[in-house]
Enzyme design. Structure first.
Site, short mmCIF file in Angstrom:
data_model
loop_
_atom_site.label_atom_id
_atom_site.label_comp_id
_atom_site.label_asym_id
_atom_site.label_seq_id
_atom_site.Cartn_x
_atom_site.Cartn_y
_atom_site.Cartn_z
N ASP A 32 -16.24 16.06 4.81
CA ASP A 32 -17.01 17.09 5.53
C ASP A 32 -16.43 17.35 6.92
O ASP A 32 -16.27 18.50 7.32
CB ASP A 32 -18.52 16.79 5.56
CG ASP A 32 -18.95 15.52 6.28
OD1 ASP A 32 -18.08 14.69 6.62
OD2 ASP A 32 -20.17 15.35 6.50
N GLY A 114 -30.14 2.36 7.01
CA GLY A 114 -28.83 1.71 7.10
C GLY A 114 -28.16 1.49 5.76
O GLY A 114 -27.18 0.78 5.66
N LEU A 117 -28.19 6.32 2.78
CA LEU A 117 -28.89 7.36 2.01
C LEU A 117 -29.51 8.41 2.94
O LEU A 117 -30.42 9.13 2.56
CB LEU A 117 -29.96 6.72 1.10
CG LEU A 117 -29.40 5.72 0.08
CD1 LEU A 117 -30.52 5.07 -0.72
CD2 LEU A 117 -28.41 6.42 -0.87
N SER A 118 -28.99 8.47 4.16
CA SER A 118 -29.37 9.53 5.12
C SER A 118 -30.81 9.45 5.58
O SER A 118 -31.49 10.48 5.68
CB SER A 118 -29.07 10.92 4.55
OG SER A 118 -27.70 11.08 4.45
N SER A 119 -31.28 8.25 5.88
CA SER A 119 -32.65 8.14 6.40
C SER A 119 -32.77 8.85 7.74
O SER A 119 -33.81 9.43 8.05
CB SER A 119 -33.07 6.67 6.52
OG SER A 119 -32.20 5.99 7.40
N GLU A 155 -28.23 14.57 15.95
CA GLU A 155 -27.70 13.25 15.59
C GLU A 155 -26.45 12.91 16.41
O GLU A 155 -26.30 11.80 16.89
CB GLU A 155 -27.39 13.21 14.09
CG GLU A 155 -26.76 11.91 13.65
CD GLU A 155 -27.50 11.24 12.51
OE1 GLU A 155 -28.46 11.81 11.98
OE2 GLU A 155 -27.10 10.13 12.16
N ASP A 167 -24.95 15.60 5.37
CA ASP A 167 -26.26 14.97 5.15
C ASP A 167 -27.40 15.94 5.45
O ASP A 167 -28.35 16.07 4.68
CB ASP A 167 -26.41 13.73 6.03
CG ASP A 167 -25.29 12.73 5.80
OD1 ASP A 167 -24.57 12.86 4.80
OD2 ASP A 167 -25.12 11.84 6.65
C1 GLA Z 1 -21.79 9.81 6.70
C2 GLA Z 1 -21.80 11.05 7.58
C3 GLA Z 1 -21.43 12.29 6.76
C4 GLA Z 1 -20.13 12.06 5.99
C5 GLA Z 1 -20.16 10.74 5.23
C6 GLA Z 1 -18.84 10.41 4.58
O1 GLA Z 1 -22.79 9.90 5.74
O2 GLA Z 1 -23.07 11.22 8.16
O3 GLA Z 1 -21.34 13.40 7.61
O4 GLA Z 1 -19.02 12.13 6.85
O5 GLA Z 1 -20.53 9.66 6.07
O6 GLA Z 1 -18.55 11.30 3.56
#
Ligand code: GLA
Length: 380
Positions: A32, A114, A117-119, A155, A167
């Site tokens: 990304d 942590g 999973l994008s908490s 963020e 994310d």
């Molecule tokens: C984390 C970052 C994302 C991406 C991934 C790796 O989740 O927040 O933006 O760079 O790592 O693909």
């Protein structure tokens, strides 16, 4: 329930409430921020928030999982979960989407922190939707991709994680039953339906991936170095590593240092694998889907060097189990989770078998979750 928590802690009713899912990335890792392609899906684990604006600049938070906190809206980041909510509020206020005031916020989440999973993206996205709904300034038109950019900015600026757009885009823009094929250079996406009869399984290595530790930022810096080197070696204007083509590598092999070369090779290969997995989903070719996922993990292990023995073992051990379609580490790496696509009829036996192998190797029980591709964030 999040409204009840709000009433219990702050008294009275919240002005609004929202939920945001977490996400799992099916393929396209560390692409990304390199102008490449990703294929994440929202998952059923989610964070719920309820908010009420205040007349002053105080922000008070209560999270069932992370405890209570308070800080002024304009205080510097404190290294605390409330930073994510305060940062989101400040970025939204800057953009004219909410009023410039403090607020109370109650949070309930079943998303592990942590674990990759994008908490944090979920907390920011849910906070953003709830604050906009509560603010009355919400007549202003906003679109979800734009909101994703604002949450990403929160963020980066307030939580100090130099993350890409994946994310926030995934948790805000996903559609149920589909992954999202996102071109991070154009910031354009389309839904790619998952084939019928597949289950997403997520296994936690139990190794907490701390993005702030700087290894993620180090990868970004190595990619910058590779890009500079490639521009020089090829004498071309390149906006990102994703603009390299395979035939460039003959020259790059002679000019880039070994680490920069490996990082660039991962990015170019990974973009091709994202296309391959999206095409395999469209044609229902599960063998090709699995091949792309396993090859992605291998590239992250050898060329990008972000896997750990636990994620390598979960991916390797998945290969031989009945119903296994594909597996790879997901998210930033350095621990975190693996993602597995499994034929639905085999999913439970698969999970038991994989957990047993992990226990035999590492002497502890791995957490795991089943999920379907879920919808993006919404008001509740
Ligand atoms: C984390 C970052 C994302 C991406 C991934 C790796 O989740 O927040 O933006 O760079 O790592 O693909």
């Amino acid at each position: 329930m999040v409204r009840a928590l709000f009433a219990e802690v702050f008294g009275g009713a919240p002005a609004s409430a929202a939920r945001s899912p977490g996400r799992v990335n099916l393929i396209g890792e560390h692409t990304d921020y390199n102008g490449g392609l990703v294929l994440p899906a929202a998952i059923e684990l989610a964070t719920r928030v309820s908010v009420r604006p205040r007349a002053d600049a105080l922000v008070r938070g209560c999270s069932r999982e992370r405890g209570e906190a308070r800080a002024g809206l304009y205080d510097p980041p404190a290294g605390h979960w409330l930073d994510y909510a305060r940062g989101t509020a400040r970025v939204l206020a800057d953009a004219g989407l909410v009023r410039d005031t403090g607020f109370e916020i109650a949070v309930l989440s079943d998303l592990p922190e942590g674990a990759g999973l994008s908490s944090s993206a979920a907390l920011e996205a849910a906070t953003a939707l709830a604050l906009i709904a509560a603010s009355g300034v919400a007549e202003v038109a906003f679109d979800r991709p734009e909101l994703a950019r604002l949450c990403q900015r929160a963020e980066v600026e307030f939580a100090g994680v130099p993350c890409g757009i994946m994310d926030h885009y995934a948790v805000l823009c996903s559609e149920p039953g589909s992954a999202l094929l996102l071109d991070c250079a154009r910031v354009e996406a389309r839904a790619v339906p998952l084939p019928d009869g597949l289950e997403i399984l997520i296994f936690d290595t139990g190794i907490e991936r701390a993005l702030r530790e700087g290894r993620y930022a180090a990868r970004r810096a190595e990619c910058e170095r590779a890009l500079e080197g490639a521009r020089f070696a090829l004498g071309r204007r390149l906006a990102s590593l994703s603009e390299l083509v395979p035939s460039d590598f003959e020259r790059l092999e002679r000019t880039l240092d070994a680490v920069a070369l490996r990082r660039a090779r991962h990015v170019v290969g990974e973009n091709a694998r994202v296309r391959a997995l999206a095409a395999a989903f469209a044609s229902g070719d599960l063998e090709a889907a699995g091949a792309a996922m396993f090859a992605s993990h291998e590239s992250l292990r050898v060329d990008y060097e972000v896997t750990v023995p636990e994620s390598d073992a979960l991916v390797e051990d998945a290969r031989g189990l009945p119903g296994s379609v594909g597996a790879r580490m997901t998210g930033a790496g350095f621990g975190g989770c693996t993602v597995h696509l499994v034929e639905t009829g085999h999913a439970h036996a698969f999970a038991t078998g994989l957990a047993r192998r992990f226990r035999d190797r590492f002497g502890r029980e791995p957490r795991h979750w089943f999920s379907r591709a879920a919808a993006g964030a919404n008001l509740i």
